[in-house]
Design an enzyme around this catalytic site. Structure first.
Site, PDB file in Angstrom:
ATOM      1  N   GLY A   1       0.782  -1.229   0.000  1.00 38.20           N
ATOM      2  CA  GLY A   1       0.000   0.000   0.000  1.00 38.20           C
ATOM      3  C   GLY A   1       0.812   1.277   0.000  1.00 38.20           C
ATOM      4  O   GLY A   1       1.752   1.423   0.747  1.00 38.20           O
ATOM      5  N   SER A   2       0.450   2.160  -0.869  1.00 37.61           N
ATOM      6  CA  SER A   2       0.868   3.543  -0.770  1.00 37.61           C
ATOM      7  C   SER A   2      -0.108   4.347  -1.592  1.00 37.61           C
ATOM      8  O   SER A   2      -0.434   3.982  -2.712  1.00 37.61           O
ATOM      9  CB  SER A   2       2.265   3.757  -1.314  1.00 37.61           C
ATOM     10  OG  SER A   2       2.443   5.148  -1.550  1.00 37.61           O
ATOM     11  N   ALA A   3      -0.574   5.453  -1.027  1.00 37.25           N
ATOM     12  CA  ALA A   3      -1.514   6.300  -1.759  1.00 37.25           C
ATOM     13  C   ALA A   3      -0.825   6.953  -2.950  1.00 37.25           C
ATOM     14  O   ALA A   3      -1.483   7.419  -3.871  1.00 37.25           O
ATOM     15  CB  ALA A   3      -2.101   7.354  -0.819  1.00 37.25           C
ATOM     16  N   GLY A   4       0.508   6.970  -2.963  1.00 32.67           N
ATOM     17  CA  GLY A   4       1.229   7.628  -4.059  1.00 32.67           C
ATOM     18  C   GLY A   4       1.608   6.699  -5.198  1.00 32.67           C
ATOM     19  O   GLY A   4       2.268   7.113  -6.144  1.00 32.67           O
TER      20      GLY A   4
END
Lengths: 142, 419
Positions: free
Chosen positions: A65-68
């Site tokens: 996970g990473s929003a970027g």
């Protein structure tokens, strides 16, 4: 029709692309695991460290996970260092899906294990993100 | 996926090709995550278009030129340069010129151009049950957990949501995902924003993608501390919402018992110390910059900095950066708060921050911009989020301490640790 060497997963991101497979057994992060300038995998947590994802059909069990993540996938596309398609086991993160749609990189989900066990790196795969069908185009196994 | 008549019309191109593209992308996203239908959104926090990333400003310009317009209130996320005061950060002017093109594109799209990770301090304050989309994970967790609005951790598609006013109903847009999955028992007494980013960071590292119910704080944290708590969690994990009974709508104090049967995590003072220790990798006399304002400072924080710096002087070989959004900077200017801050030698910077500016080594901007990240020895910070991304993106050591001690550090030239 699904042939004996073909696989059917769940189409997540539309588009058709072919390329040599690159199979990983570790979750992949587009933010941090890869150098956008070269496509080299640099993340210490990835078993692909030292390999290059540019032009490959990237087969990974999951995305970390990473929003970027979307931005880095789009940057890979801008630099021409992007994987041509992605096959995952688990459903990828929403951010990865957004980056793939933006970058025109098809994704099929739900079969990374099966494919990973059936083929080797460099087997040419044709990925259809609409139907979820994956065809082995050039099986280099004996 | 069930689509409304208007969704279908947009898909058919009734509102132009750019809105067809936006709706097509949102439908694909919704189908990937089994959304039954779309919801009307009331707010979008969208991508700025970032000058440090190749072709990224052009992405926003292209949307604007093709006629994209925001159909709901919208704000812009943080950018790669202070567009008013870039000389203070020694940003190349070429980078600033490119960044300003994104500002022009947003003006034509009708986006509220605050260029910040804290649009709520600039007046974008979505209310309870407002569906929304946000590109910034800190905005997502603040909106879900403090305001009771409904947001996922989005990426670029927040701009598509802003254009169409629609978003697929999945994730935290559904009631069933807004209930606690873990109980966190805090056996520590965090105080101030630095401690709360650290507490959040410790929690996020434990639970990763979850909705933690936080107990044991013994008091209602102030708004800045609540903001810091969420930002910390969103940084170390994929947390998009926490539940603090009595704070998070609609949970009341009585709802602490909801955590009784859930997996439980204990966070003690030593866990907070461990986070501080992890982010103290620099040398105590070898730092170049002291940074305050991650996420971008609120007006209350600006008041606090002004008090701390009143009559003080930042040591000559040290830079003290205070980052906030342009709206708060203007409020601080109008209130006389900038005077004592600037008299001390500190720099007040908007639109960006150390990890978002030309310091980042993981970006690959257009070579013609001539961006060369400076060689930095160490950055002193008061936020676990800033510390984490300085490590990952600037590849530079950090020293993490409280706000008050970071100011002491900037004045004395010697690092003052939290403990």
């Amino acid at each position: 029709m699904v042939g004996v060497k073909d696989f059917e997963g769940r189409g997540i991101v539309k588009g058709v692309a072919s390329g040599p497979a690159l199979v990983s057994r570790t979750p992949f992060s587009f933010l941090g695991d890869v150098d956008i300038r070269t496509g080299d995998v640099i993340g210490e947590l990835s078993d692909l460290r030292g390999q290059n994802i540019a032009g490959r059909v990237l087969v990974v069990p999951a995305t970390r996970g990473s929003a970027g993540a979307w931005r880095f996938l789009y940057q890979l596309k801008q630099h021409g260092t992007h994987p041509v398609a992605i096959i995952t086991g688990e459903l990828p993160d929403p951010s990865v899906v957004q980056g793939a749609i933006l970058s025109g990189v098809p994704i099929v989900s739900g079969l990374a294990d099966r494919i990973g066990n059936a083929i080797t790196d460099d087997t040419i795969l044709r990925v259809d993100g609409q139907t979820g069908l994956i065809a082995v185009v050039d099986d280099q196994q004996p | 996926m069930r689509l409304s008549a208007r969704d279908k019309a947009l898909l058919d191109g009734a509102d132009g090709d750019v809105n067809r593209q936006a709706m097509d992308a949102l439908v694909q996203l919704g189908e990937a995550f089994d959304a039954e239908d779309m919801v009307d959104i009331g707010y979008a926090h969208v991508h700025a278009g970032m000058a440090m990333y190749l072709g990224d400003v052009e992405l926003m310009e292209e949307l604007a030129e093709r006629g994209a317009r925001m159909s709901v209130p919208a704000s812009t996320n943080i950018a790669n340069a202070d567009m008013e005061n870039w000389q203070a950060t020694k940003a190349p002017e070429s980078l600033v010129r490119l960044q300003k093109r994104a500002e022009t594109a947003h003006l034509s799209m009708g986006t509220g151009g605050c260029f910040t990770c804290t649009p709520y301090w600039a007046g974008h304050w979505p209310t309870w049950n407002t569906h929304m989309a946000s590109i910034e994970s800190g905005v997502t967790i603040f909106s879900n957990s403090i305001l009771g609005a409904r947001s996922n951790r989005d990426g670029f598609f927040a701009v598509y949501a802003g254009m169409t006013g629609r978003y697929p109903r999945f994730g935290l847009h559904l009631d069933e995902n807004r209930t606690p999955t873990h109980r966190v028992v805090v056996e520590a007494a965090p105080s101030g924003t630095a401690d709360f980013t650290v507490l959040g960071y410790a929690i996020g590292a434990h639970v990763t993608n979850a909705v933690p119910l936080v107990t044991g704080l013994g008091r209602r944290p102030n708004l800045d501390e609540l903001d810091a708590l969420g930002v910390g969690m969103a940084t170390s994990g994929g947390v998009a919402m926490f539940i603090l009974p009595g704070v998070t709508p609609p949970y009341t104090d009585k709802d602490e018992t909801l955590g009784d049967r859930l997996p439980s995590i204990l966070v003690r003072e030593r866990d907070l110390r461990a986070v501080y220790d992890d982010f103290c990798t620099g040398e105590e006399n070898g730092f170049d910059i002291v940074h305050l304002g991650c996420p971008h400072a609120s007006f209350e924080e600006m008041k606090h900095y002004a008090q701390l710096l009143d009559g003080k002087t930042v040591k000559s070989d040290v830079e003290l950066w205070i980052t906030t959004n342009r709206t708060v900077r203007q409020m601080a200017r109008d209130s006389g708060l900038l005077k004592p801050i600037q008299a001390s030698g500190a720099k007040v910077i908007s639109d960006t921050c150390p990890i978002s500016c030309h310091f980042a080594r993981t970006c690959s901007p257009d070579p013609s911009l001539g961006v060369e990240p400076p060689k930095l020895r160490t950055i002193v910070v008061d936020s676990a989020k800033q510390a984490r991304y300085i490590r990952d993106m600037i590849h530079c050591p950090t020293l993490l301490t409280t706000t008050e001690k970071a100011v002491e550090t900037a004045v004395s030239g010697t690092f003052v640790p939290r403990w």
